[in-house]
Enzyme design. Sequence first.
Site, PDB file in Angstrom:
ATOM      1  CE1 TYR A 144      -3.716   2.435   0.649  1.00 23.85           C
ATOM      2  CE2 TYR A 144      -2.543   3.069   2.607  1.00 23.85           C
ATOM      3  CZ  TYR A 144      -3.448   3.483   1.522  1.00 23.85           C
ATOM      4  OH  TYR A 144      -4.484   4.483   1.609  1.00 23.85           O
ATOM      5  CG  ASP A 239       5.597   3.927   0.610  1.00 28.52           C
ATOM      6  OD1 ASP A 239       6.193   4.263   1.732  1.00 28.52           O
ATOM      7  OD2 ASP A 239       4.471   3.727   0.195  1.00 28.52           O
ATOM      8  CE  LYS A 267       1.570   4.570   8.394  1.00 28.82           C
ATOM      9  NZ  LYS A 267       0.285   4.324   8.696  1.00 28.82           N
TER      10      LYS A 267
END
Length: 424
Positions: A144, A239, A267
């Site tokens: 994702y 990523d 994050k």
Amino acid sequence: MRSVQSRKLFREAKKYLVGGVNSPVRAYNAVGGSPIFIAKGKGPRIYDVDNNSYLDLVMSWGALLLGHAHPAVLKAVNEAAKNGSSFGAPTAAETELARMISCAVPSIEKIRLVNSGTEAAMSAVRLARGFTGKDKIVKFAGCYHGHCDSLLVKAGSGATTFGRPDSLGVPRSSSRDTIVLAYNDIDSLSRLIKSQHKKIACVIIEPVAANMGVILPKIGFLVGLRELTRKYNIVLIFDEVICGFRFVFGTAGNLFGITPDLTCLGKIIGGGLPLAAYGGRKEIMDKLSPLGGVYQAGTLSGNPLAVAGGIATLKELARKDYSRLNQTVAQMCQEMEDILRMKKLKFSINRAGSIFTLFFTDKKVYDYAGARTSDTGRFARFFRAMLDQGINLAPSQFEGNFVSFAHRKSDLELLLEAFAENIR
Ligand code: PLP
């Protein structure tokens, strides 16, 4: 379900917010019941609106490696807020955060701060296309990278949880140039790159996959990926929105000794505030506006409060003993496996550093197809039983559980006790 107020608030929320939430996985569709509404968090715990306390393993989906409401992060954000919340103009703190990240991750020679992981991945792909002049991109099933059109194809996380790894509303023209391969399958990648490299701008990957549950790269997979992309002038994007600063004070790229061309972060580097980034080789990054022709901008990019939270978080993390945390979680997962063996349950646990997923399948999970063999009904029952006992796991089979530096040994013992009682 212990929280009466949460049920009431959810009913009210559904009148105004789509599905009662602002991000789909929060709605508990995959596990049933009504989500708990959070009043506050402290360290490894969250408290719902009825003041029930839960040991938290979601930790804002991995953002809070220091735990909830860390005093140094709160202090920095509060101090920054006194001077104003946004200027839309440069501040010295943005350079400080950029310098800290660059020092920890040498492959990031230049960086751009943005607001979300979605933005970081979307912009990194655009940059790779602008830099190479090619259109096609390669991603891996179950990874994702946020919800931009071209990456929302065979996506993990909520997209898989809701059984829609390919979203409605993504025009064929956006997904036509996205090629999806199986994670950990170097042969398919090699065949594809050899035949189509003239059209492929980039390969984007989570170096440790964490959005179809945790899946580690097989030995040689990432090395092979790096060799192939380098040989054929394809931009390699790691990523690391989850991985960055999670396993070591740096990236999974650092840890594995692999240098991607671009890295996406999010994050943890925002300490729980909306901040993300992408960065990498100077010659690629300098193609970005205002130096180059690839456009990307943001009113709130490098927001002073988020940057202050990020700097404070990284300063704290620089002093932390990552290997001890990783070892503690390894030990805990070992004990979970012992319990599974004793109960003659053949589920598999995947762990990377301080993230783990218990897959309700007897298969060893290496890729998306393997993850999808899990018994999600059984997972949902386990999730609810754990929640009733005050343990807040990720509310989907296809996510990781995050242990933070704030979790003490006694917290993990509690988790193990509840696990032993409820796993079946
Ligand atoms: N990339 C990865 C690896 C992620 O895990 C996520 C979110 O979980 C994203 C990108 C998107 O980040 P955000 O939710 O901040 O848009």
